[in-house]
Design a protein around this motif. Sequence first.
Motif, mmCIF file in Angstrom:
data_model
loop_
_atom_site.group_PDB
_atom_site.id
_atom_site.type_symbol
_atom_site.label_atom_id
_atom_site.label_comp_id
_atom_site.label_asym_id
_atom_site.label_seq_id
_atom_site.Cartn_x
_atom_site.Cartn_y
_atom_site.Cartn_z
ATOM 1 N N LEU A 190 7.377 10.700 6.883
ATOM 2 C CA LEU A 190 8.499 11.150 6.060
ATOM 3 C C LEU A 190 8.910 12.571 6.434
ATOM 4 C CD1 LEU A 190 7.526 9.787 2.526
ATOM 5 C CD2 LEU A 190 9.386 8.992 3.994
ATOM 6 N N ARG A 191 7.920 13.437 6.663
ATOM 7 C CA ARG A 191 8.247 14.811 7.053
ATOM 8 C C ARG A 191 8.970 14.834 8.399
ATOM 9 N NH1 ARG A 191 3.270 15.638 4.370
ATOM 10 N NH2 ARG A 191 2.067 15.256 6.275
ATOM 11 N N GLU A 192 8.527 13.990 9.337
ATOM 12 C CA GLU A 192 9.173 13.937 10.645
ATOM 13 C C GLU A 192 10.587 13.386 10.529
ATOM 14 O OE1 GLU A 192 9.939 14.421 14.577
ATOM 15 O OE2 GLU A 192 8.276 15.232 13.391
ATOM 16 N N ALA A 193 10.779 12.366 9.706
ATOM 17 C CA ALA A 193 12.119 11.820 9.494
ATOM 18 C C ALA A 193 13.036 12.873 8.880
ATOM 19 C CB ALA A 193 12.041 10.586 8.600
ATOM 20 N N PHE A 194 12.488 13.672 7.950
ATOM 21 C CA PHE A 194 13.279 14.738 7.340
ATOM 22 C C PHE A 194 13.700 15.765 8.386
ATOM 23 C CE2 PHE A 194 13.356 18.993 5.406
ATOM 24 C CZ PHE A 194 14.379 18.820 4.494
ATOM 25 N N ARG A 195 12.762 16.119 9.266
ATOM 26 C CA ARG A 195 13.069 17.113 10.293
ATOM 27 C C ARG A 195 14.150 16.607 11.253
ATOM 28 N NH1 ARG A 195 7.340 18.196 9.886
ATOM 29 N NH2 ARG A 195 6.888 16.633 11.484
ATOM 30 N N MET A 226 0.826 -1.206 0.000
ATOM 31 C CA MET A 226 0.000 0.000 0.000
ATOM 32 C C MET A 226 0.863 1.261 0.000
ATOM 33 S SD MET A 226 -3.364 -0.637 2.310
ATOM 34 C CE MET A 226 -4.635 -1.795 1.813
ATOM 35 N N LEU A 227 1.962 1.243 0.737
ATOM 36 C CA LEU A 227 2.862 2.397 0.733
ATOM 37 C C LEU A 227 3.504 2.575 -0.644
ATOM 38 C CD1 LEU A 227 4.617 1.975 4.203
ATOM 39 C CD2 LEU A 227 2.926 3.700 3.558
ATOM 40 N N SER A 228 3.876 1.466 -1.278
ATOM 41 C CA SER A 228 4.448 1.543 -2.618
ATOM 42 C C SER A 228 3.448 2.104 -3.616
ATOM 43 C CB SER A 228 4.907 0.138 -3.044
ATOM 44 O OG SER A 228 5.456 0.154 -4.337
ATOM 45 N N LYS A 259 0.567 9.117 -5.989
ATOM 46 C CA LYS A 259 0.805 10.543 -5.761
ATOM 47 C C LYS A 259 1.709 11.149 -6.823
ATOM 48 C CE LYS A 259 -0.032 11.322 -0.858
ATOM 49 N NZ LYS A 259 -1.006 10.248 -0.700
ATOM 50 N N ALA A 260 2.567 10.323 -7.443
ATOM 51 C CA ALA A 260 3.530 10.844 -8.400
ATOM 52 C C ALA A 260 3.063 10.728 -9.848
ATOM 53 C CB ALA A 260 4.870 10.114 -8.240
ATOM 54 N N ASN A 261 2.068 9.878 -10.116
ATOM 55 C CA ASN A 261 1.678 9.625 -11.504
ATOM 56 C C ASN A 261 0.165 9.456 -11.592
ATOM 57 O OD1 ASN A 261 1.198 8.344 -14.088
ATOM 58 N ND2 ASN A 261 3.393 7.991 -14.193
ATOM 59 N N SER A 266 -1.887 9.217 4.647
ATOM 60 C CA SER A 266 -1.621 10.427 5.422
ATOM 61 C C SER A 266 -0.525 10.186 6.458
ATOM 62 C CB SER A 266 -2.903 10.906 6.106
ATOM 63 O OG SER A 266 -3.426 9.901 6.971
ATOM 64 N N GLY A 267 -0.534 9.014 7.096
ATOM 65 C CA GLY A 267 0.471 8.713 8.113
ATOM 66 C C GLY A 267 1.870 8.605 7.537
ATOM 67 N N TRP A 268 1.995 8.029 6.339
ATOM 68 C CA TRP A 268 3.294 7.888 5.713
ATOM 69 C C TRP A 268 3.851 9.256 5.338
ATOM 70 C CZ3 TRP A 268 7.281 5.104 5.706
ATOM 71 C CH2 TRP A 268 8.191 5.067 4.654
ATOM 72 N N GLY A 269 3.001 10.147 4.856
ATOM 73 C CA GLY A 269 3.465 11.489 4.520
ATOM 74 C C GLY A 269 3.996 12.214 5.741
ATOM 75 N N GLU A 270 3.291 12.116 6.845
ATOM 76 C CA GLU A 270 3.745 12.768 8.081
ATOM 77 C C GLU A 270 5.009 12.113 8.608
ATOM 78 O OE1 GLU A 270 4.441 15.222 10.977
ATOM 79 O OE2 GLU A 270 2.903 15.544 9.429
#
Length: 246
Positions: free
Chosen positions: A233-238, A180-182, A188-190, A227-231
């Motif tokens: 990733l943002r947290e990992a980036f931070r 599902m994440l894949s 989202k990209a295509n 939604s959880g995966w997006g958040e």
Amino acid sequence: MTYCVGLKLNRGLVLMSDTRTNAGVDNISVFRKMFLWEAEGERSVTLMTAGNLATTQAVVSLLNERAKPAEERGAPSILEAPSMFQVARLVGETLREVISQQSGRDGPQADSPFSATLILGGQVRGGEPRLFMIYPEGNFIEASRDTPFFQIGETKYGKPILVRAYDPDMSFEDAVKLLMLSFDSTIKANLSVGLPLDLHIYEADGFRHGLLRRIERDDAYFETISSGWGEALREAFRQMPPYSLD
């Protein structure tokens, strides 16, 4: 365009496909790209398709015709082939036959407008679960410990998470979450890939279809994952150390 993934786990196979088919941004349709055949107690076979829709539908139709009782057909059947390797050979030959007929040439070309690529997975009694990727020319490769999953269609966006998180010992539940994440990354990209998604979980030595499920556009779990995966990733980036410009 489309996106299909097959994972080979120690406990079986997990396969997922999208259903979007488009001929431009204003001509989008839903078509099933996952097809199944079963002789309960003896074999389960799953096929996923990417490429020219007329080609893939013709291949599936021929395989269905040739799965009829022997007196009603005139060609070998994937329900009678003695191993998954032989099933893969029959599917590859059928794909080559269809492309050759539609292209009007002596043999298929890889860049033919009638091109298609397939993922084939399943198990025949007497063998282990096996996973193959079949090319337009009719030849194929098999998943192994070094290459434990196959993607067809729009593959690049959903591959990084598969490479980083795949584990042959993972549970079916974690494998579905990974797929599902894949798919979420790809969707989202295509815009040419989209829900609903079709899922098949085949448990080793079951010799019958396992869990079959369609993940619709309003699926609560998929929305949570997205939604959880997006958040996450943002947290990992931070949390990554900052780059110094000094």
